[in-house]
Design a protein around this motif. Structure first.
Motif, mmCIF file in Angstrom:
data_model
loop_
_atom_site.group_PDB
_atom_site.id
_atom_site.type_symbol
_atom_site.label_atom_id
_atom_site.label_comp_id
_atom_site.label_asym_id
_atom_site.label_seq_id
_atom_site.Cartn_x
_atom_site.Cartn_y
_atom_site.Cartn_z
ATOM 1 N N ALA B 122 17.779 18.107 -88.822
ATOM 2 C CA ALA B 122 16.492 17.671 -89.379
ATOM 3 C C ALA B 122 16.674 17.529 -90.883
ATOM 4 C CB ALA B 122 15.396 18.684 -89.068
ATOM 5 N N ARG B 168 5.351 12.157 -95.617
ATOM 6 C CA ARG B 168 5.831 10.971 -94.883
ATOM 7 C C ARG B 168 4.721 10.053 -94.413
ATOM 8 N NH1 ARG B 168 11.174 12.561 -91.365
ATOM 9 N NH2 ARG B 168 12.563 12.650 -93.181
ATOM 10 N N LYS B 210 10.902 18.229 -92.844
ATOM 11 C CA LYS B 210 10.189 16.962 -92.727
ATOM 12 C C LYS B 210 10.295 16.413 -91.308
ATOM 13 C CE LYS B 210 11.604 15.968 -97.375
ATOM 14 N NZ LYS B 210 12.412 15.066 -98.178
ATOM 15 N N GLY B 211 9.254 15.750 -90.906
ATOM 16 C CA GLY B 211 9.218 15.232 -89.541
ATOM 17 C C GLY B 211 8.501 16.216 -88.644
ATOM 18 N N GLY B 224 5.298 17.741 -90.831
ATOM 19 C CA GLY B 224 6.358 18.672 -91.171
ATOM 20 C C GLY B 224 5.781 20.038 -91.500
ATOM 21 N N LYS B 511 11.360 18.255 -78.713
ATOM 22 C CA LYS B 511 12.210 17.837 -79.829
ATOM 23 C C LYS B 511 13.658 17.921 -79.390
ATOM 24 C CE LYS B 511 13.408 18.427 -84.626
ATOM 25 N NZ LYS B 511 13.016 18.882 -85.959
ATOM 26 N N SER B 529 11.301 13.570 -82.066
ATOM 27 C CA SER B 529 10.374 14.691 -81.944
ATOM 28 C C SER B 529 8.954 14.167 -81.832
ATOM 29 C CB SER B 529 10.490 15.615 -83.157
ATOM 30 O OG SER B 529 10.310 14.881 -84.356
ATOM 31 N N ASN B 564 8.358 10.607 -83.503
ATOM 32 C CA ASN B 564 9.173 10.280 -84.666
ATOM 33 C C ASN B 564 10.639 10.130 -84.292
ATOM 34 O OD1 ASN B 564 9.488 10.193 -87.681
ATOM 35 N ND2 ASN B 564 10.751 11.987 -87.276
ATOM 36 N N GLU B 566 14.278 9.645 -86.169
ATOM 37 C CA GLU B 566 14.882 9.626 -87.485
ATOM 38 C C GLU B 566 16.364 9.933 -87.430
ATOM 39 O OE1 GLU B 566 12.619 13.242 -89.203
ATOM 40 O OE2 GLU B 566 14.412 13.037 -90.448
ATOM 41 N N SER B 582 17.479 9.734 -95.364
ATOM 42 C CA SER B 582 16.801 9.780 -94.070
ATOM 43 C C SER B 582 16.096 8.466 -93.838
ATOM 44 C CB SER B 582 15.760 10.902 -94.034
ATOM 45 O OG SER B 582 16.367 12.147 -94.054
ATOM 46 N N TYR B 584 13.305 6.863 -91.013
ATOM 47 C CA TYR B 584 12.469 7.300 -89.898
ATOM 48 C C TYR B 584 11.473 6.217 -89.518
ATOM 49 C CZ TYR B 584 8.988 8.406 -93.477
ATOM 50 O OH TYR B 584 8.106 8.336 -94.526
ATOM 51 N N SER B 586 7.917 6.248 -87.162
ATOM 52 C CA SER B 586 6.983 7.086 -86.401
ATOM 53 C C SER B 586 5.933 6.215 -85.747
ATOM 54 C CB SER B 586 6.286 8.079 -87.338
ATOM 55 O OG SER B 586 7.215 8.852 -88.041
#
Lengths: 293, 763
Positions: B122, B168, B210-211, B224, B511, B529, B564, B566, B582, B584, B586
């Motif tokens: 992550a 995010r 994050k995420g 997150g 996840k 996740s 999400n 990523e 990163s 991502y 979502s």
């Protein structure tokens, strides 16, 4: 570990159970102004009679914040409601005797903690009527702000029409303002909540925010046949049309044939009927008007 | 012939017997000599892994080879990788040195276990003690401005009513789980937190994941998790006093007293902290629009905290934290009330953390109770010059119990499971003092979650996996709304009393993630996740005025979910450079969004307000990219920079009548900047430690129809700090040194330059 957890939960529940205490209130004071110019007691009065009520109010423990004037003719309605935040309040209110046989006028002062005090009197209708003569105007035309001749403002003192710039220089005389806006054809006044967009372009300097005197005229829709409207010869129907409850600051969505009653800053009553209405920002309204002298 | 054959056989047998070696090893701390329990040991020649026992020892019997390649790893220590020769001896001590990057390299938040950052699949950021010391911050959220992917909205500085922190592209603090030493601060009723109550001087470290982390944390963790970790006493009796002075007649004072008593491998510690802050504030109305009733925002804050804890044994620990917070914040206008409109928060929080190792099983228990009393006095004059005065009372009570168990299985699997229980009561009242209107509203939210997670690694920790799944059940009950004696001020015509039916929502949040170290400390990660968030009590029960109009309750709201995807890299081209990226994407469903209904309401006397309603938008897509660069020139000089790109778009929308409404499709979510840049340089030297930071906030829209664009702005902050001897240290913070002013989404002017000089004395 379990013992610690139980002690913790007990401690937390104690923290969560705290409650506020309620304060003790003494009501504020209100009385009528006592002078021959004012009405203060039960009376018998002619239908249509204009009366002046003087009110004095003072705080007890905390500032007073609201005055409410109601009239009970069998149905309780609010005639006037305004708010402030002060230790002393003085106000003169004009009321007109309705056609009800008996009406009770109630004056309530309320402070910021909700404590209140009321005074009242009863008016009975006499056998005599007190109607006043009226003025009749068959053709008043007001035009939109983008009209080549943008006379959107009307004075109920001399019944002249004004452009925005002219109205700005005659603020104390301006009572009615016509415009086309979000609610289409609208009749308002400088004291109304007029959308700021109306004054974009070359005229923002004359926005009502910058006026020193902003008279307010209030409106109520009233259904009456054309023939009855044309036959009005005194103010009896004007008084009935407006009633006791305060009108709105705008007459919106105006269409041909509609009739509105109105009251100006001095509680002078009138009726207008839309004869012709056309266009948008460069359009116009053509109306008949009957108004107390 | 038979004789030599027998001798050969005997020799071989002897050799064979001689080759059956044993190994007795002990893994210890190279600096203290302390045994390291459960260290990972891997013997290459035997292709075998094992763990050291409670006293650091491990045993291997009947080893054929003399020479063995031993690899040992332990959290917080550098790896051991050497060859040993059993022909010399069969008893070895394996000393491991503490890692130079202990603080930053290990986090407790990502997986709810202490885990090395390089193993976590992550995007994890850590604001460690060094960064905290070097960065200018008058509130906790100031530190978060330096983290990519986080948007902090605090235009008024310390005088702001609150801060809004979003991760995010997910606007609203409610979509980010904020923990204080593992205890959630997000209210069950609304998800928001009061950032001011966090004791900023007490912060040791901030961990940001994050995420979506709902697989182990449940609701609020959609964007997150941010876990703020506070200091604990590290030595005997000590005291610290701090005095601060700044512009706008700002002053701040703090006293901390603490003690740590160690005995028989146990300890008992406590700390007591009290602080206050006040300032006369500034005018939020732009200078050219100031009117007679404008007054400066001003504040008075008081905080106190008590921490008591004990290491009960080498493997068990208990700690109780108590927080008290009280403030008054004036709102910037003054008509007739003494000092004008203001808001008050009074908060109490108590939490108990207990952890213990029973054999190979670690048990952690967190219990907490949080009470917040909020009061607001609001006065204003409307467009028709009518005076309004109202009082708002809110009470939010939260109580919770979290139980977590983790244990190692099959050499390299850490299996974690747990149950979270939380309840939040919400009780509110608005009394209009210039009319007779009274509004009442209340609701109760109960949350129950159960989760399980497996963390394991392969190929000598080169490939690590994290698989998690959580089930949440949320129940909304006792919802009610009432209006008494309405006059039109509240938009209601008659008395109303409504009781809402009980509602519940469930969600499975999985996840799956992996991280692969393809070369030394360079790695790649990818994860999928899901996040989950139920509606807020406030949106379910409360109708009434809000700053931009009139909001009506919506008891039919559904929970929102976010999936999400990523991937990213962590690169160390050299020992001095670290680069993290990163990417991502979502996909949100049933996103909760405040939308205009298209109608307006007459609030009395021709004052019209737009009507808003919280609704579920069908679909939202968020695309984003983050890149962080950290360059350590030397121990004294460090450079950091990051860039964030985020684009949240409404991709599908249906209104209440299930009519497809295309007017919002393609619009960006409001109050989310598309781009942000942060950079800082820190220079520690003998004269004065200096840090400079630059923060650029890009374009964003203020409304859901994207008709109003907020100006982009940048801020440059400076911090100078110096120690005088062992007892005195000073900090000079200059925030927004160029005095940049901008208008926030409410049309309020930002604070401009803020200067604070603070002096600390420590004994």
């Amino acid at each position: 570990m379990i013992k610690n957890l139980v002690l913790f939960l007990i401690f937390s529940l104690i923290l969560l159970s705290c409650k506020r205490e309620s304060p003790i209130n003494l009501p504020p004071h209100i009385e009528f102004k006592k002078s021959p110019a004012y009405i203060t007691t039960d009376s018998t009065v002619a239908f249509g009679k204009l009366l002046k009520v003087g009110i004095i109010a003072e705080k007890a423990l905390v500032n007073i914040t609201n005055i409410l004037i109601q009239v009970d003719t069998g149905v309780l309605v609010t005639a006037f409601d305004t708010s402030f935040n002060t230790d002393y309040f003085e106000y003169d209110y004009l009321l007109r005797k309705s056609q009800a046989e008996e009406e009770k006028w109630i004056f309530t002062i309320r402070d910021r903690d909700g404590a209140e005090q009321s005074i009242s009197f009863v008016l009975k209708k006499s056998t005599f009527n007190d109607f006043s003569p009226i003025l009749t105007f068959d053709s008043i035309v007001l035009k939109g702000r983008l009209n080549p001749d943008p006379k959107s403002f009307l004075s109920l003192s001399d019944f002249s029409t004004y452009t925005l710039a002219e109205a700005y220089n005659n603020q104390e005389n301006i009572d009615i303002f016509y415009y086309y806006g979000p609610e289409n054809h609208t009749m308002a006044s400088p004291g109304a909540n007029v959308e700021p967009d109306i004054f974009t372009g070359a005229t923002p300097a004359y926005k009502f925010d910058f006026w020193a005197v902003r008279n307010t005229t209030r409106y109520k829709i009233f259904e009456v046949p054309k023939a009855t409207f044309d036959a009005i010869s005194n103010d009896s129907l004007l008084i009935i049309a407006y009633g006791v409850e305060e009108g709105k600051r705008k007459a919106k969505e105006l269409v041909n044939g509609q009739v509105y009653s109105f009251a100006d800053k001095t509680s002078r009553l009138g009726l207008f009927r839309v004869i012709d209405i056309s266009g948008k920002d460069s359009g116009y309204i053509h109306m008949d008007m009957k108004i107390q002298e | 012939m038979k004789k030599w054959l027998f001798s050969l056989i005997l020799l071989l047998a002897t050799s064979f017997t001689y080759a059956q070696n044993n190994l007795i090893g002990q893994v210890v701390n190279a600096e203290t000599g302390e045994a390291l329990q459960h260290a990972h040991i891997y013997i290459k020649e035997l292709n075998r892994g094992l763990l050291s026992n409670d006293t650091g020892f491990f045993f291997l019997k009947e080893i054929e080879s003399n020479k063995l390649s031993v690899y040992i790893s332990y959290v917080g220590f550098t790896e051991f990788n050497q060859q040993i020769d059993l022909s010399i001896g069969n008893t070895y001590s394996f000393p491991l040195s503490p890692s130079a990057f202990t603080s930053s390299t290990y986090v407790v938040t990502a997986t709810r276990n202490k885990q090395e950052v390089s193993m976590i699949p992550a995007r994890v950021d850590v604001i460690d003690e060094e960064r905290i010391k070097s960065q200018s911050a008058s509130n906790t959220d100031n530190y978060l401005q330096s983290v990519s992917g986080i948007y902090v909205n605090r235009s008024g500085g310390i005088f702001s009513r609150n801060a809004s922190v979003s991760l995010r592209g997910l606007s609203s603090s409610a979509r980010t789980l904020i923990l204080l030493d593992g205890v959630p601060l997000n209210h069950a009723s609304g998800g928001t937190i009061n950032w001011h109550m966090i004791p900023v001087q007490d912060i040791r470290k901030i961990e940001i994941i994050k995420g979506p982390a709902s697989a182990i944390y449940g609701m609020n963790a959609m964007g997150g998790v941010i876990n703020i970790l506070t200091n604990s006493p590290e030595s005997g009796l000590g005291a610290e006093a701090e005095f601060g002075f700044g512009n706008f007649n700002t002053s701040a004072h703090r006293i901390t007293v603490s003690n740590l008593h160690e005995f028989n491998k146990k300890n008992l510690y406590w700390s007591f902290n009290v602080s206050n802050k006040k300032g006369d504030g500034y005018f939020v109305t732009p200078d050219n629009l100031l009117d007679w009733y404008d007054a400066p925002l001003s504040i008075r804050e008081t905080k106190a905290s008590i921490k008591v804890g004990s290491k009960l044994s080498p493997s068990s620990h208990i700690e109780n934290n108590f927080f008290y917070y009280d403030d008054i914040r004036f709102s910037g206008n003054e008509f007739y009330e003494p000092r004008g409109s203001f808001e008050k928060f009074n908060t109490l929080q108590n939490s108990l953390n207990y952890s213990s190792l029973f054999g190979k099983t670690q048990i952690d228990v967190v219990a907490f109770a949080h009470q917040e009393n909020y009061y607001r006095l609001n006065e204003n004059i409307n467009n028709t010059e009518l005076y309004k005065l109202s009082e708002t009372f809110h009470k939010k009570d939260d109580i919770g119990l979290f139980l977590k168990v983790n244990r190692r299985f099959f050499k390299n699997h850490i299996v974690t499971s747990g149950i979270d229980l939380k309840e939040g009561l919400y009780d509110g009242k608005v009394i209009y003092r210039t009319t007779t209107d009274i509004l009442n509203y209340q609701g109760n939210m109960l949350f129950a979650g159960i989760y399980a997670q497996d963390e394991f690694s392969l190929w000598k920790n080169k490939l690590s996996f994290n698989l998690g799944l959580r089930f949440d059940h949320v129940v909304f009950s006792d919802g009610a709304f009432g209006v008494e004696n309405p006059t039109g001020e509240t938009g209601f015509i008659d008395n109303e009393s409504e009781k809402y039916s009980t509602k519940n929502w469930q969600s499975f949040s999985p996840k799956v993630g992996f991280r692969y170290k393809f070369w030394k400390s360079n790695s790649f990660y990818a994860s999928v996740s899901k996040g989950f968030m139920p509606p807020k009590t406030d949106d379910l029960v409360r109708s009434g005025k809000i700053s931009k109009g009139f909001k009506i309750a919506n008891s039919e709201l559904q929970a929102e979910t976010l999936t999400n995807y990523e991937a990213g890299f962590s690169l160390n081209p050299s020992k001095k450079i670290n680069i993290k990226t990163s990417f991502y994407k979502s996909f949100g469903k049933n996103f909760l969004y405040l939308l205009q209904t298209g109608d307006s309401i007459d609030m009395g006397d021709d004052t019209y307000r737009q009507i808003y309603k919280r609704r579920n938008i069908a679909e939202v897509e968020i695309s984003g990219f983050e890149i962080d660069l950290n360059y350590t020139f030397s121990k004294a000089l460090n450079f950091q920079a990051n860039y964030t790109f985020s684009q949240p778009i409404i991709s599908a929308y249906k209104d209440d009548e299930q009519q497809t409404n295309s007017s919002l499709v393609g619009k960006y979510l409001a109050e989310t900047p598309f781009q942000q840049v942060f950079s800082s340089i820190c220079w520690n030297n003998k004269i004065v430690n200096t840090s400079v930071s630059y923060n650029l906030i890009g374009k964003q829209f203020a409304d859901d129809l994207n008709e109003f664009e907020l100006q982009r702005y940048y801020l440059i902050d400076l911090r100078f700090s110096r120690n005088f001897g062992n007892h005195i240290s000073t900090n000079l913070d200059i925030q927004n040194i160029l005095n940049q002013k901008y208008l926030d989404r409410k049309g309020n002017q930002s604070i401009g330059r803020f200067v604070l000089l603070s002096i600390q004395y420590k004994i």
